[in-house]
Design a protein around this motif. Structure first.
Motif, PDB file in Angstrom:
ATOM      1  N   SER A 166       0.613  -1.388   0.341  1.00 40.91           N
ATOM      2  CA  SER A 166      -0.283  -0.825  -0.180  1.00 40.91           C
ATOM      3  C   SER A 166       1.069   0.957  -0.064  1.00 40.91           C
ATOM      4  O   SER A 166       1.585   1.477   1.007  1.00 40.91           O
ATOM      5  CB  SER A 166      -0.228   0.290   1.506  1.00 40.91           C
ATOM      6  N   LEU A 167       1.052   2.136  -1.409  1.00 39.59           N
ATOM      7  CA  LEU A 167       1.495   3.014  -1.209  1.00 39.59           C
ATOM      8  C   LEU A 167       1.020   4.660  -0.812  1.00 39.59           C
ATOM      9  O   LEU A 167      -0.236   4.345  -1.700  1.00 39.59           O
ATOM     10  CB  LEU A 167       2.437   3.384  -2.643  1.00 39.59           C
ATOM     11  N   HIS A 168       1.511   5.194  -0.708  1.00 42.05           N
ATOM     12  CA  HIS A 168       1.108   6.956  -0.345  1.00 42.05           C
ATOM     13  C   HIS A 168       2.005   7.731  -1.376  1.00 42.05           C
ATOM     14  O   HIS A 168       3.186   7.785  -1.003  1.00 42.05           O
ATOM     15  CB  HIS A 168       1.705   7.288   1.219  1.00 42.05           C
ATOM     16  N   CYS A 169       1.259   8.726  -1.833  1.00 41.44           N
ATOM     17  CA  CYS A 169       2.168   9.565  -3.006  1.00 41.44           C
ATOM     18  C   CYS A 169       1.431  11.113  -2.830  1.00 41.44           C
ATOM     19  O   CYS A 169       0.667  10.652  -3.406  1.00 41.44           O
ATOM     20  CB  CYS A 169       2.836   8.914  -4.199  1.00 41.44           C
ATOM     21  N   VAL A 170       2.202  11.637  -2.613  1.00 44.08           N
ATOM     22  CA  VAL A 170       1.704  13.732  -3.012  1.00 44.08           C
ATOM     23  C   VAL A 170       3.403  13.909  -3.746  1.00 44.08           C
ATOM     24  O   VAL A 170       3.896  13.786  -2.988  1.00 44.08           O
ATOM     25  CB  VAL A 170       1.772  14.455  -1.577  1.00 44.08           C
ATOM     26  N   ALA A 171       2.760  14.701  -4.485  1.00 42.63           N
ATOM     27  CA  ALA A 171       4.002  15.417  -5.308  1.00 42.63           C
ATOM     28  C   ALA A 171       5.384  14.365  -5.495  1.00 42.63           C
ATOM     29  O   ALA A 171       6.286  15.721  -5.849  1.00 42.63           O
ATOM     30  CB  ALA A 171       4.054  16.765  -4.340  1.00 42.63           C
ATOM     31  N   ALA A 172       5.053  13.523  -5.608  1.00 45.27           N
ATOM     32  CA  ALA A 172       6.561  12.976  -5.929  1.00 45.27           C
ATOM     33  C   ALA A 172       6.244  11.058  -6.966  1.00 45.27           C
ATOM     34  O   ALA A 172       7.313  11.113  -6.539  1.00 45.27           O
ATOM     35  CB  ALA A 172       6.717  12.387  -4.246  1.00 45.27           C
ATOM     36  N   HIS A 173       5.068  11.620  -7.516  1.00 49.17           N
ATOM     37  CA  HIS A 173       4.707  10.427  -8.674  1.00 49.17           C
ATOM     38  C   HIS A 173       5.964  10.127  -9.772  1.00 49.17           C
ATOM     39  O   HIS A 173       6.322   8.696  -9.528  1.00 49.17           O
ATOM     40  CB  HIS A 173       3.704  10.258  -9.217  1.00 49.17           C
ATOM     41  N   GLY A 174       7.185  10.743  -9.811  1.00 45.01           N
ATOM     42  CA  GLY A 174       7.844  10.382 -10.307  1.00 45.01           C
ATOM     43  C   GLY A 174       9.002   9.425  -9.773  1.00 45.01           C
ATOM     44  O   GLY A 174       9.048   8.341 -10.752  1.00 45.01           O
ATOM     45  N   ALA A 175       9.270  10.191  -8.955  1.00 48.05           N
ATOM     46  CA  ALA A 175      10.307  10.305  -7.949  1.00 48.05           C
ATOM     47  C   ALA A 175      10.301   7.935  -7.431  1.00 48.05           C
ATOM     48  O   ALA A 175      10.408   7.437  -7.529  1.00 48.05           O
ATOM     49  CB  ALA A 175      10.837  10.484  -7.174  1.00 48.05           C
ATOM     50  N   LEU A 176       8.378   7.855  -7.251  1.00 51.13           N
ATOM     51  CA  LEU A 176       7.948   6.763  -6.839  1.00 51.13           C
ATOM     52  C   LEU A 176       8.135   5.860  -7.895  1.00 51.13           C
ATOM     53  O   LEU A 176       8.648   4.599  -7.722  1.00 51.13           O
ATOM     54  CB  LEU A 176       6.502   6.553  -6.136  1.00 51.13           C
ATOM     55  N   LEU A 177       8.042   6.042  -9.716  1.00 51.08           N
ATOM     56  CA  LEU A 177       7.139   5.260 -10.506  1.00 51.08           C
ATOM     57  C   LEU A 177       9.179   5.181 -10.025  1.00 51.08           C
ATOM     58  O   LEU A 177       9.307   3.691 -10.862  1.00 51.08           O
ATOM     59  CB  LEU A 177       6.990   6.465 -11.447  1.00 51.08           C
ATOM     60  N   HIS A 236      -2.517   4.772  -3.061  1.00 49.53           N
ATOM     61  CA  HIS A 236      -3.193   4.769  -2.357  1.00 49.53           C
ATOM     62  C   HIS A 236      -4.336   6.280  -2.004  1.00 49.53           C
ATOM     63  O   HIS A 236      -3.107   7.104  -2.186  1.00 49.53           O
ATOM     64  CB  HIS A 236      -3.405   4.689  -0.156  1.00 49.53           C
ATOM     65  N   SER A 237      -5.281   6.626  -2.626  1.00 49.05           N
ATOM     66  CA  SER A 237      -5.759   8.157  -2.370  1.00 49.05           C
ATOM     67  C   SER A 237      -5.210   8.534  -3.918  1.00 49.05           C
ATOM     68  O   SER A 237      -4.168   9.870  -3.616  1.00 49.05           O
ATOM     69  CB  SER A 237      -5.704   8.877  -1.374  1.00 49.05           C
ATOM     70  N   TYR A 238      -4.565   8.203  -5.064  1.00 50.94           N
ATOM     71  CA  TYR A 238      -4.294   8.962  -6.023  1.00 50.94           C
ATOM     72  C   TYR A 238      -3.978   9.922  -6.752  1.00 50.94           C
ATOM     73  O   TYR A 238      -5.674   9.885  -7.320  1.00 50.94           O
ATOM     74  CB  TYR A 238      -4.153   7.470  -7.214  1.00 50.94           C
ATOM     75  N   CYS A 239      -3.247  10.921  -6.541  1.00 49.34           N
ATOM     76  CA  CYS A 239      -3.895  12.331  -6.620  1.00 49.34           C
ATOM     77  C   CYS A 239      -2.614  12.573  -7.928  1.00 49.34           C
ATOM     78  O   CYS A 239      -2.597  14.022  -7.967  1.00 49.34           O
ATOM     79  CB  CYS A 239      -3.669  13.109  -5.918  1.00 49.34           C
ATOM     80  N   GLY A 240      -2.060  11.816  -8.605  1.00 52.99           N
ATOM     81  CA  GLY A 240      -1.479  11.967  -9.472  1.00 52.99           C
ATOM     82  C   GLY A 240      -1.266  11.927 -11.141  1.00 52.99           C
ATOM     83  O   GLY A 240      -3.036  12.034 -10.761  1.00 52.99           O
ATOM     84  N   SER A 241      -1.053  12.050 -12.037  1.00 49.59           N
ATOM     85  CA  SER A 241      -1.854  12.438 -13.233  1.00 49.59           C
ATOM     86  C   SER A 241      -2.376  11.562 -14.155  1.00 49.59           C
ATOM     87  O   SER A 241      -1.598  10.286 -13.945  1.00 49.59           O
ATOM     88  CB  SER A 241      -0.837  13.312 -14.364  1.00 49.59           C
ATOM     89  N   SER A 242      -3.200  12.315 -14.968  1.00 49.93           N
ATOM     90  CA  SER A 242      -3.672  10.927 -15.632  1.00 49.93           C
ATOM     91  C   SER A 242      -2.713  10.334 -16.985  1.00 49.93           C
ATOM     92  O   SER A 242      -2.531   8.796 -16.768  1.00 49.93           O
ATOM     93  CB  SER A 242      -4.941  11.085 -16.906  1.00 49.93           C
ATOM     94  N   GLU A 243      -1.547  11.239 -17.171  1.00 53.73           N
ATOM     95  CA  GLU A 243      -0.059  10.657 -17.962  1.00 53.73           C
ATOM     96  C   GLU A 243       0.029   9.811 -16.638  1.00 53.73           C
ATOM     97  O   GLU A 243       0.850   8.800 -17.641  1.00 53.73           O
ATOM     98  CB  GLU A 243       0.848  11.678 -18.308  1.00 53.73           C
ATOM     99  N   MET A 244       0.123   9.616 -16.189  1.00 50.01           N
ATOM    100  CA  MET A 244       1.232   8.673 -15.191  1.00 50.01           C
ATOM    101  C   MET A 244       0.618   7.083 -14.995  1.00 50.01           C
ATOM    102  O   MET A 244       1.139   5.878 -14.650  1.00 50.01           O
ATOM    103  CB  MET A 244       2.204   9.384 -13.858  1.00 50.01           C
ATOM    104  N   VAL A 245      -1.450   6.886 -15.048  1.00 48.35           N
ATOM    105  CA  VAL A 245      -1.240   6.200 -14.552  1.00 48.35           C
ATOM    106  C   VAL A 245      -0.928   4.986 -15.516  1.00 48.35           C
ATOM    107  O   VAL A 245      -0.792   3.740 -15.276  1.00 48.35           O
ATOM    108  CB  VAL A 245      -3.036   6.243 -14.938  1.00 48.35           C
ATOM    109  N   LEU A 246      -0.673   4.855 -16.734  1.00 51.62           N
ATOM    110  CA  LEU A 246      -0.532   4.013 -17.737  1.00 51.62           C
ATOM    111  C   LEU A 246       0.973   3.307 -17.007  1.00 51.62           C
ATOM    112  O   LEU A 246       0.924   2.634 -16.870  1.00 51.62           O
ATOM    113  CB  LEU A 246       0.413   4.574 -19.226  1.00 51.62           C
ATOM    114  N   PRO A 247       1.461   3.667 -17.383  1.00 45.78           N
ATOM    115  CA  PRO A 247       2.533   3.647 -16.407  1.00 45.78           C
ATOM    116  C   PRO A 247       3.177   2.757 -15.011  1.00 45.78           C
ATOM    117  O   PRO A 247       3.612   1.291 -15.238  1.00 45.78           O
ATOM    118  CB  PRO A 247       4.331   4.847 -16.581  1.00 45.78           C
TER     119      PRO A 247
END
Length: 133
Positions: free
Chosen positions: A48-59, A78-89
């Motif tokens: 279970s992952l938490h990510c805020v304003a760091a989706h590139g680093a998390l990926l 959890h409570s995804y707040c990243g962009s739609s562009e990050m969904v596929l990766p």
């Protein structure tokens, strides 16, 4: 040790919080996250992952920990707040996406939710922290 004995337990909630990087530097957050990801891989447990304003680093951290094919037991953003562009990766790594009521208030979150296939979509309340406005 408890995690090793309880075979139904997952790892987390763990992750990265870019909004707090001045208080807890990203290098420190990454140093805490990476061993948890290694443990999840070793024990073949979901995360279970938490990510805020760091989706590139998390990926990047997830790709480093699990490879480009991802983590078979699954990863929950959890409570995804990243962009739609990050969904596929993230999907390529076997991620599931949970969304809170923020999808009602933030168009970016709603757009990301629409990009997630139904079989990877989870809903949560995360109440009272993320109630609709």
């Amino acid at each position: 040790e408890r995690l090793r004995r309880c075979h139904s337990a997952g790892v987390g909630e763990c992750g990265l919080d870019g909004a707090r990087k001045k208080v807890i530097p990203m290098a420190t957050q990454m140093a805490v996250l990476e061993p948890q990801l290694r443990l999840a891989k070793e024990l073949s447990r979901p995360v279970s992952l938490h990510c805020v304003a760091a989706h590139g680093a998390l990926l990047e951290a997830l790709q480093k920990a699990f490879g480009r094919d991802g983590h078979e037991p699954g990863l929950v953003l959890h409570s995804y707040c990243g962009s739609s562009e990050m969904v596929l990766p993230f999907l390529r790594l076997n991620c599931f996406f949970s969304f809170s009521a923020s999808v009602l208030d933030f168009p970016k979150h709603a757009a990301a939710m629409r990009a997630v296939p139904l079989d990877r979509l989870l809903l949560e309340t995360d109440s009272p922290d993320q109630l609709p406005k």
